[in-house]
Design a protein around this motif. Structure first.
Motif, PDB file in Angstrom:
ATOM      1  N   GLU A  82       2.866  -6.541 -14.668  1.00 34.22           N
ATOM      2  CA  GLU A  82       2.378  -5.314 -13.873  1.00 34.22           C
ATOM      3  C   GLU A  82       2.843  -4.174 -14.548  1.00 34.22           C
ATOM      4  O   GLU A  82       3.650  -3.233 -14.103  1.00 34.22           O
ATOM      5  N   THR A  83       2.074  -3.894 -15.497  1.00 37.53           N
ATOM      6  CA  THR A  83       2.702  -2.572 -16.369  1.00 37.53           C
ATOM      7  C   THR A  83       2.583  -1.144 -15.980  1.00 37.53           C
ATOM      8  O   THR A  83       3.084  -0.241 -16.339  1.00 37.53           O
ATOM      9  N   GLY A  84       1.659  -1.178 -14.692  1.00 34.08           N
ATOM     10  CA  GLY A  84       1.616   0.159 -14.005  1.00 34.08           C
ATOM     11  C   GLY A  84       2.815   0.402 -13.130  1.00 34.08           C
ATOM     12  O   GLY A  84       3.106   1.441 -12.488  1.00 34.08           O
ATOM     13  N   GLN A  85       3.699  -0.665 -12.972  1.00 34.10           N
ATOM     14  CA  GLN A  85       4.862  -0.559 -11.958  1.00 34.10           C
ATOM     15  C   GLN A  85       5.759   0.579 -12.701  1.00 34.10           C
ATOM     16  O   GLN A  85       6.060   0.643 -13.762  1.00 34.10           O
ATOM     17  N   HIS A  86       6.394   1.174 -11.716  1.00 39.45           N
ATOM     18  CA  HIS A  86       7.276   2.154 -12.156  1.00 39.45           C
ATOM     19  C   HIS A  86       8.831   2.051 -11.650  1.00 39.45           C
ATOM     20  O   HIS A  86       9.027   1.197 -10.741  1.00 39.45           O
ATOM     21  N   ARG A 194      -6.851 -16.027  11.210  1.00 37.39           N
ATOM     22  CA  ARG A 194      -7.841 -15.649   9.818  1.00 37.39           C
ATOM     23  C   ARG A 194      -6.853 -14.812   8.921  1.00 37.39           C
ATOM     24  O   ARG A 194      -6.679 -13.879   9.147  1.00 37.39           O
ATOM     25  N   LEU A 195      -6.053 -15.612   8.049  1.00 36.76           N
ATOM     26  CA  LEU A 195      -5.076 -14.969   7.338  1.00 36.76           C
ATOM     27  C   LEU A 195      -5.305 -14.782   5.994  1.00 36.76           C
ATOM     28  O   LEU A 195      -6.102 -15.355   5.369  1.00 36.76           O
ATOM     29  N   LEU A 196      -5.005 -13.593   5.570  1.00 36.07           N
ATOM     30  CA  LEU A 196      -5.174 -13.099   4.151  1.00 36.07           C
ATOM     31  C   LEU A 196      -3.822 -12.851   3.461  1.00 36.07           C
ATOM     32  O   LEU A 196      -3.033 -12.330   3.937  1.00 36.07           O
ATOM     33  N   TYR A 197      -3.584 -13.475   2.211  1.00 36.10           N
ATOM     34  CA  TYR A 197      -2.433 -13.070   1.379  1.00 36.10           C
ATOM     35  C   TYR A 197      -2.699 -11.944   0.222  1.00 36.10           C
ATOM     36  O   TYR A 197      -3.885 -12.082  -0.217  1.00 36.10           O
ATOM     37  N   LEU A 198      -1.771 -11.004   0.432  1.00 36.96           N
ATOM     38  CA  LEU A 198      -2.306  -9.995  -0.608  1.00 36.96           C
ATOM     39  C   LEU A 198      -1.036  -9.969  -1.601  1.00 36.96           C
ATOM     40  O   LEU A 198      -0.037  -9.800  -1.459  1.00 36.96           O
ATOM     41  N   GLY A 199      -1.615 -10.288  -2.910  1.00 42.63           N
ATOM     42  CA  GLY A 199      -0.818 -10.308  -3.841  1.00 42.63           C
ATOM     43  C   GLY A 199      -1.291 -11.046  -5.286  1.00 42.63           C
ATOM     44  O   GLY A 199      -2.312 -10.967  -5.296  1.00 42.63           O
ATOM     45  N   LEU A 231      -4.590  -8.905  -6.231  1.00 40.70           N
ATOM     46  CA  LEU A 231      -4.600  -7.668  -6.587  1.00 40.70           C
ATOM     47  C   LEU A 231      -3.258  -6.958  -7.516  1.00 40.70           C
ATOM     48  O   LEU A 231      -2.237  -7.793  -7.536  1.00 40.70           O
ATOM     49  N   HIS A 232      -2.936  -5.672  -8.073  1.00 41.37           N
ATOM     50  CA  HIS A 232      -1.860  -5.232  -8.714  1.00 41.37           C
ATOM     51  C   HIS A 232      -1.084  -4.758  -7.254  1.00 41.37           C
ATOM     52  O   HIS A 232      -1.549  -4.290  -6.445  1.00 41.37           O
ATOM     53  N   LEU A 233       0.195  -4.663  -7.597  1.00 38.44           N
ATOM     54  CA  LEU A 233       1.091  -4.334  -6.728  1.00 38.44           C
ATOM     55  C   LEU A 233       1.457  -3.009  -6.711  1.00 38.44           C
ATOM     56  O   LEU A 233       2.529  -2.688  -5.805  1.00 38.44           O
ATOM     57  N   THR A 234       1.005  -2.089  -7.605  1.00 40.20           N
ATOM     58  CA  THR A 234       1.149  -0.796  -7.227  1.00 40.20           C
ATOM     59  C   THR A 234       0.357  -0.029  -6.162  1.00 40.20           C
ATOM     60  O   THR A 234      -0.710  -0.544  -5.620  1.00 40.20           O
ATOM     61  N   PRO A 235       1.100   0.877  -5.473  1.00 37.51           N
ATOM     62  CA  PRO A 235       0.397   1.557  -4.270  1.00 37.51           C
ATOM     63  C   PRO A 235      -1.410   1.530  -4.342  1.00 37.51           C
ATOM     64  O   PRO A 235      -2.007   1.264  -3.398  1.00 37.51           O
ATOM     65  N   ASP A 236      -1.560   2.623  -5.148  1.00 36.99           N
ATOM     66  CA  ASP A 236      -2.941   2.936  -5.175  1.00 36.99           C
ATOM     67  C   ASP A 236      -3.783   1.849  -5.715  1.00 36.99           C
ATOM     68  O   ASP A 236      -5.026   1.707  -4.878  1.00 36.99           O
ATOM     69  N   ALA A 237      -3.447   0.688  -6.655  1.00 38.56           N
ATOM     70  CA  ALA A 237      -4.272  -0.170  -6.916  1.00 38.56           C
ATOM     71  C   ALA A 237      -4.312  -1.043  -5.855  1.00 38.56           C
ATOM     72  O   ALA A 237      -5.621  -1.621  -5.559  1.00 38.56           O
ATOM     73  N   ALA A 238      -3.326  -1.357  -4.908  1.00 40.68           N
ATOM     74  CA  ALA A 238      -3.317  -2.177  -3.860  1.00 40.68           C
ATOM     75  C   ALA A 238      -4.319  -1.563  -2.699  1.00 40.68           C
ATOM     76  O   ALA A 238      -5.168  -2.266  -2.354  1.00 40.68           O
ATOM     77  N   TYR A 239      -4.337  -0.429  -2.536  1.00 40.35           N
ATOM     78  CA  TYR A 239      -5.101   0.144  -1.473  1.00 40.35           C
ATOM     79  C   TYR A 239      -6.590   0.045  -1.757  1.00 40.35           C
ATOM     80  O   TYR A 239      -7.225  -0.380  -1.015  1.00 40.35           O
ATOM     81  N   VAL A 261       5.482  -2.908  -0.309  1.00 41.33           N
ATOM     82  CA  VAL A 261       4.537  -1.727  -0.799  1.00 41.33           C
ATOM     83  C   VAL A 261       3.109  -2.021  -0.588  1.00 41.33           C
ATOM     84  O   VAL A 261       2.271  -1.142  -0.502  1.00 41.33           O
ATOM     85  N   VAL A 262       2.713  -3.226  -0.962  1.00 43.74           N
ATOM     86  CA  VAL A 262       1.491  -3.686  -0.688  1.00 43.74           C
ATOM     87  C   VAL A 262       1.120  -3.499   0.929  1.00 43.74           C
ATOM     88  O   VAL A 262       0.025  -3.463   1.100  1.00 43.74           O
ATOM     89  N   ALA A 263       2.076  -3.977   1.661  1.00 49.02           N
ATOM     90  CA  ALA A 263       1.827  -4.182   3.047  1.00 49.02           C
ATOM     91  C   ALA A 263       1.543  -2.531   3.569  1.00 49.02           C
ATOM     92  O   ALA A 263       0.721  -2.524   4.411  1.00 49.02           O
ATOM     93  N   MET A 264       2.274  -1.712   2.858  1.00 48.63           N
ATOM     94  CA  MET A 264       1.982  -0.286   3.426  1.00 48.63           C
ATOM     95  C   MET A 264       0.634   0.264   2.772  1.00 48.63           C
ATOM     96  O   MET A 264       0.050   1.045   3.572  1.00 48.63           O
ATOM     97  N   SER A 265       0.193  -0.075   1.886  1.00 47.90           N
ATOM     98  CA  SER A 265      -1.126   0.165   1.465  1.00 47.90           C
ATOM     99  C   SER A 265      -2.278  -0.614   2.233  1.00 47.90           C
ATOM    100  O   SER A 265      -2.936   0.312   2.562  1.00 47.90           O
ATOM    101  N   ALA A 266      -1.759  -1.691   2.899  1.00 46.92           N
ATOM    102  CA  ALA A 266      -2.690  -2.347   3.787  1.00 46.92           C
ATOM    103  C   ALA A 266      -2.726  -1.679   5.060  1.00 46.92           C
ATOM    104  O   ALA A 266      -3.858  -1.426   5.639  1.00 46.92           O
TER     105      ALA A 266
END
Length: 343
Positions: A82-86, A194-199, A231-239, A261-266
């Motif tokens: 995840e090279t975009g993570q800070h 109807r469940l969805l996993y984000l990650g 998806l990527h785990l950075t906020p903008d990419a996840a959103y 972070v991903v949940a907040m983007s969701a």
């Protein structure tokens, strides 16, 4: 023989000055300041008092070099997956704070690095740099083979992350599969089907959270379905990925996100698509970062015990520095129920 009486006007700016004032050799003064048993207690106390009187502090760096100690522990976030993570990631900052406090209490500094592995020798360069006495890695990323190889020759490494079969390095981390299982079982228990996993599965921790998600879905019986959005785990990419999914697919009624972070983007993407949380879609995150309690609605999440985790990582590193054995620790995750799943 009477010991020299300290002259309050004497300037002591070096170990040689201190030894001269104390009437001892430089080596005796040095051993006295370090508390070495070869110097009797009376002499040690006299030299320490003399140093205190004149405000003399020994050159700690020179002493560390003689002891082959740097008084620093490396803290590294490897980002092969995840090279975009800070470093500003909320979970990392939370764990960093606990580690910094614990190391300071032991008189150690922290050397912080964010590493994007370009080759298989990045970890060798770190441990061979001569700048650290031990190393804490936050996550294996996709670098477990590299970590395993280096840990075989450099014992003082502790890793926050998943325990993998056959690994030689020592880890501390929550039971990610169990955390994913509890999060998903909670969604099913409140009637979501109807469940969805984000990650993603590029790091072992996230692969285990997905495994817990799938186990709960498979055990739920007919009527409950589970999908994964990679998806990527950075906020903008996840959103962006979640927004695109909602534009092209029917909305799920329950979401388990691999991180807060991903949940907040969701939460943001769902709101912008006119969906109410939790009435239309219930959302569960993972980590319980500080911000999770302050979202709208407050985020149901899986808490990792970072206080105990940081203490265990530090304990492992110092045990290995001292040549003592240390074992991996698996922490129990706790489901924290808040407004994002309570109608």
């Amino acid at each position: 023989m009477t010991a020299p009486h300290p002259d309050p006007n004497l300037a002591i700016s070096s170990l040689a000055d201190l030894a001269r004032a104390a009437g001892t050799s430089v080596s005796t003064a040095s051993r006295a300041l370090s508390g070495h048993s070869s110097v009797n207690e009376q002499t040690r106390a006299r030299i320490r008092d003399l140093a205190d009187t004149h405000g003399f502090q020994p050159n700690q760096l020179a002493r560390n070099l003689r002891m082959q100690r740097t008084q620093a522990i490396g803290l590294v976030l490897p980002l092969g997956h995840e090279t975009g993570q800070h470093l500003s990631d909320p979970f990392f900052l939370s764990l960093l704070g606990h580690l910094a406090d614990g190391l300071t209490e032991r008189g150690y500094d922290l050397m912080l690095s964010r590493v994007i592995p370009r080759d298989g020798d990045w970890l060798d360069r770190l441990v061979d740099s001569g700048r650290i006495d031990g190393l804490i890695l936050i996550g294996q990323s996709d670098q477990d083979a590299v970590i395993d190889r280096v840990a075989a020759r450099y014992p003082p490494i502790a890793v926050w992350g998943a325990q993998l079969p056959g690994q030689r390095y020592v880890t501390v981390g929550s039971d990610n599969r169990l955390g994913g299982l509890r999060a998903t079982e909670h969604l099913i228990a409140i009637g979501r089907q109807r469940l969805l996993y984000l990650g993603n599965t590029s790091a072992p921790e996230f692969a285990e959270r997905l495994a817990g998600f799938r186990e709960a879905v498979d055990s739920a019986g007919p009527g409950v379905t589970g999908e994964m959005l990679d998806l990527h785990l950075t906020p903008d990419a996840a959103y962006a990925a979640i927004a695109a999914y909602l534009s092209d697919h029917p909305a799920p009624d329950g979401i388990f996100a691999a991180s807060d972070v991903v949940a907040m983007s969701a939460l943001r993407a769902l709101r912008e698509h006119g969906l109410d949380v939790p009435r239309d879609v219930a959302v569960v995150g993972y980590d319980d970062v500080t911000l999770a309690a302050h979202t709208t609605p407050a985020l149901t999440t899986v808490r990792q015990d970072l206080v105990s985790g940081a203490a265990a990582l530090i304990d492992i590193v110092f045990k290995r520095i001292a040549g003592q054995p240390a074992t991996s620790r698996l922490l129990d995750p706790t489901l924290i129920i808040r407004g994002s799943t309570v109608v």
